[in-house]
Design a protein around this motif. Structure first.
Motif, PDB file in Angstrom:
ATOM      1  N   THR B  92       0.895  -1.147  -0.061  1.00 22.52           N
ATOM      2  CA  THR B  92       0.023  -0.063   0.053  1.00 22.52           C
ATOM      3  C   THR B  92       0.818   1.306   0.020  1.00 22.52           C
ATOM      4  O   THR B  92       1.861   1.249   0.723  1.00 22.52           O
ATOM      5  CB  THR B  92      -0.699  -0.072   1.179  1.00 22.52           C
ATOM      6  N   TYR B  93       0.310   2.322  -0.778  1.00 20.15           N
ATOM      7  CA  TYR B  93       1.182   3.543  -1.044  1.00 20.15           C
ATOM      8  C   TYR B  93       0.405   4.739  -0.869  1.00 20.15           C
ATOM      9  O   TYR B  93      -0.848   4.620  -1.495  1.00 20.15           O
ATOM     10  CB  TYR B  93       2.025   3.384  -2.196  1.00 20.15           C
ATOM     11  N   PHE B  94       0.644   5.628  -0.407  1.00 19.72           N
ATOM     12  CA  PHE B  94       0.094   6.969  -0.268  1.00 19.72           C
ATOM     13  C   PHE B  94       0.925   7.551  -1.775  1.00 19.72           C
ATOM     14  O   PHE B  94       1.825   7.863  -1.367  1.00 19.72           O
ATOM     15  CB  PHE B  94       0.343   7.866   0.850  1.00 19.72           C
ATOM     16  N   ALA B  95      -0.103   8.190  -2.561  1.00 12.38           N
ATOM     17  CA  ALA B  95       0.416   8.635  -3.879  1.00 12.38           C
ATOM     18  C   ALA B  95       1.320   9.815  -3.353  1.00 12.38           C
ATOM     19  O   ALA B  95       2.235  10.179  -4.248  1.00 12.38           O
ATOM     20  CB  ALA B  95      -0.630   9.287  -4.557  1.00 12.38           C
ATOM     21  N   GLY B  96       1.136  10.740  -2.264  1.00 12.65           N
ATOM     22  CA  GLY B  96       1.836  11.600  -1.862  1.00 12.65           C
ATOM     23  C   GLY B  96       3.340  11.452  -1.809  1.00 12.65           C
ATOM     24  O   GLY B  96       4.162  12.318  -1.449  1.00 12.65           O
TER      25      GLY B  96
END
Lengths: 385, 325
Positions: B92-96
């Motif tokens: 999982t990644y936060f686009a920011g």
């Protein structure tokens, strides 16, 4: 058997590592509508999975039961592992399932998509865990288990199957710790009331008051407390709208008893009540028997039951006896030592939000696999225990 | 219908059932040596994301290792989307947090663009997170044409085939915005692209060498502009489309569709300008005006919708460095 019990904690851990395989199957089964008598699509999916897992003789029979054989090393004996394919949910119901970190929610996930998932995932799990059994596992998805289906699928399978079964394990989604080794005597019936236009007396008020009187009379029938006996008024429906006298009304009921022949005696009394009410009110009341299962059981001390209890204890799960009203009766009636086991904890059975807990499933699966190993190893045979 | 388009529809339209044998598909993948990443862009999808991850991991990684990684790229969910996805084993990644030097813009296109930098696959398959009837076909049905047909670069999903009825074609074939906006526009200016049944569908699989060379509007116009850009650079033959049967998802309100159409029009007209196809288009406004009734009067609601755009990933220095270009 001690070796098997000692290996349980490790087995549970290893099964948890294969979580997605089982959960994905449970979800996919759950999202295939499979109302009783309409199980073909689920049976097709089950066969696909069994073929993919390398099972032999994968097929369906005339009643739509799906079956495949996971071959054992010697293959001299057979153990039946089964779960029923049908659900009480019509095709029109939204079958979408929601997967949360700790639970899964959706129609039929508990009864009995999880059971089916356990059956079809077994060959893959055994292979991945390096567990080889001597006996063949006969993996069955049975049809027509619920309601008017009257366990016809299992009956037909056992009547026509050529393989002698050493034992049977029936998988249910819930509840973990459940051990059913006896089956209740069950009779299911329907009563259809109809009144003609211009009827007089009580029937002038329509079919619903007639059915109401019938139900009152049925509830006056004395039921023995020992053996425990119940009369369950399951469903009533009739009429069309607010302001029109109902021309028809219907009742679905079930009599269940721990005593041999008791359900039949109660049913005979209901026959008399129906005949009397019909004659006194001028309404037409038609009583039908739609299901009849006999009391059967193996003893509390049967090696299969003892073995299952020891496995649960080793898993630190409290066991509880729960007489079955399902397929178990047919197996026990054919002298096949059998048990119903539950795989996890759940709630809202037969509601749209049926829910199962994920974490206990791995204990449930460890229980199933160890029980099969115990049967395979002869620990559950009467003469060898 | 032009012969070219007819030929394309015949040769480049697939049905997921053609690729049912995933063992064969796996062999083909091994033969090509390609790697595959599955990307799920999210924003508050806790109700459906768990099921998607469970099914994709089981069917596409454990049972048949067709997919090499499953990643959720999130725009900043305030619910438990990332927690649920991660609990079932998705990356999982936060686009920011991806390419922080490039800043963070909020929009689905931003997640798709940043996925190119973050993920490793030679093919990236994008699947929306709000699909209620999720099934592995949503991935293998799109990836398979890329494995079997090297000349195909961009495979779109479509659902609910348009069926002929006595009174014409069932309008739900391509969705409302497609049928009343995008298809008329394509029919006017790019007739060959009308062969795409659902140009706006959120599921597609694309080769990296294409993804890194096209710009990414971060808002509603991303799918439309992709199609125009890929068409311009690689031609109609680069497209494939796969019938995935039925897709059950949330239906959007008409007012939301208006916003989507506004964004798509911005991207479309911007592309026309870039391709020198416009006459003298005036400067485009970025305020959408919608109306609602309040008591006995109508009230205007203004929405600023700016179709910002990310450049082709290959122009980003950090990406070039990472890929060794």
């Amino acid at each position: 058997m001690t070796e098997l019990l000692d290996a349980l904690p490790d087995l549970r851990e290893r099964l948890a590592g294969r979580r997605e395989l089982l959960l994905a199957n449970a979800v996919m089964f759950s999202e295939i509508p499979s109302h009783t008598f309409e199980e073909a699509e689920r049976a097709r999916f089950m066969m696909d999975r069994l073929i993919e897992a390398g099972c032999q003789n994968v097929s369906t029979d005339e009643l739509g039961n799906a079956v495949g054989i996971h071959p054992g090393k010697t293959g001299k004996r057979n153990i039946l592992v089964s779960a029923h394919l049908d659900t009480p949910f019509a095709k029109s119901v939204d079958h979408a399932v929601q997967v949360n970190p700790d639970s899964i929610v959706g129609p039929s996930i508990m009864d009995n998509s999880l059971g089916l998932a356990a059956v079809v995932t077994l060959p893959t799990l055994l292979e991945q865990l390096g567990i080889e059994l001597n006996d063949n596992l006969v993996l069955l998805g049975s049809t027509r288990s619920m309601g008017k289906g009257d366990i016809e699928g299992m009956r037909f399978f056992l009547e026509n199957n050529q393989l002698p079964m050493r034992a049977g394990v029936l998988c249910e989604g819930a509840t973990l710790g459940r051990l059913s080794y006896s089956s209740l005597g069950v009779i299911r019936g329907t009563i259809d009331c109809q009144v003609k236009r211009g009827a007089t007396g009580l029937a002038a008020g329509g079919a619903i008051p007639v059915l109401n009187r019938l139900m009152t009379k049925m509830l006056e029938i004395p039921l023995p407390q020992d053996p425990v006996t119940q009369l369950i008024m399951g469903s009533i429906y009739g009429g069309t709208t607010y302001n029109t006298t109902a021309r028809d009304a219907h009742l679905l009921f079930e009599i269940r008893s721990e005593g041999a022949g008791v359900a039949s005696e109660i049913f005979e009394q209901i026959e008399a009540v129906v005949a009397e009410t019909s004659s006194m009110t001028g309404a037409m009341a038609d009583l039908k028997k739609v299901g009849n299962r006999k009391n059967n059981s193996i003893s509390f001390n049967h090696p299969l039951v003892r073995g299952a209890r020891r496995i649960l204890k080793a898993l630190e799960v409290e066991d509880h006896a729960a007489p079955s009203t399902g397929e178990l009766s047919t197996l026990l009636g054919r002298d096949i030592p059998s048990l119903v086991i539950g795989l996890t904890n759940g709630e809202h059975r037969h509601d749209y939000n049926e829910t199962i807990e994920i974490e206990p499933i791995f204990a449930g699966l460890a229980q199933l696999i160890t029980l099969l190993q115990a049967i395979d190893g002869g620990y559950c045979d009467v003469d060898e225990a | 219908m032009s012969t070219k388009l007819e030929k394309w529809i015949k040769s480049n339209t697939f049905h997921h059932s053609q690729f049912f044998d995933q063992m064969e598909l796996l062999k083909q993948k091994e033969k090509t040596g390609l790697t595959i990443s599955l990307c799920i862009p999210t924003l508050n999808e806790e109700a459906t994301i768990g099921k998607e991850i469970v099914i994709f991991r089981s069917e596409l990684m454990e049972r048949y290792p067709l997919v090499d990684e499953i990643a959720v790229i999130d725009s900043g969910s305030t619910d438990k989307t990332l927690e649920v996805a991660s609990s079932f084993g998705a990356d999982t990644y936060f686009a920011g947090d991806i390419l922080p030097e490039q800043g963070h813009k909020r929009g689905k296109g931003e997640n798709l663009w940043k996925a190119i930098h973050q993920l490793k696959g030679d093919i990236i398959c994008y699947v929306d997170a709000d699909i209620k009837n999720i099934h592995p076909r949503f991935c293998y049905g799109l990836v398979a044409p890329l494995l079997y047909r090297p000349e195909v670069h961009y495979v779109k999903a479509f659902y609910d085939r348009p069926l002929a009825f006595s009174q014409g074609i069932r309008p739900s074939g391509g969705g409302r915005v497609t049928e009343i906006l995008v298809r008329p526009l394509f029919s006017l200016f790019y007739p060959e692209l009308t062969g795409l049944v659902q140009p706006l569908s959120g599921e597609y699989a694309v080769r990296r060498e294409v993804l890194e060379r096209i710009p990414f509007p971060i808002g509603y116009g991303v799918e439309t502009s992709h199609i125009m850009d890929v068409y311009k650079q690689w031609g109609l033959e680069a497209f494939g489309q796969t019938d995935l049967d039925k897709r059950v998802h949330r239906n959007q309100e008409t007012l939301s569709l208006g916003k989507m159409s506004f964004g798509i029009l911005q991207s479309f007209l911007g592309r026309m300008k870039g391709m020198g196809m416009e006459g003298d288009l005036p400067e485009m406004h970025n305020i959408l005006r919608q109306f609602q009734a309040v008591d006995q009067r109508y009230e205007q609601k203004l929405f600023e919708i700016v179709e910002e755009e990310r450049p082709p990933m290959i122009d980003i220095p950090q990406y070039r460095e990472k890929m060794g270009y």
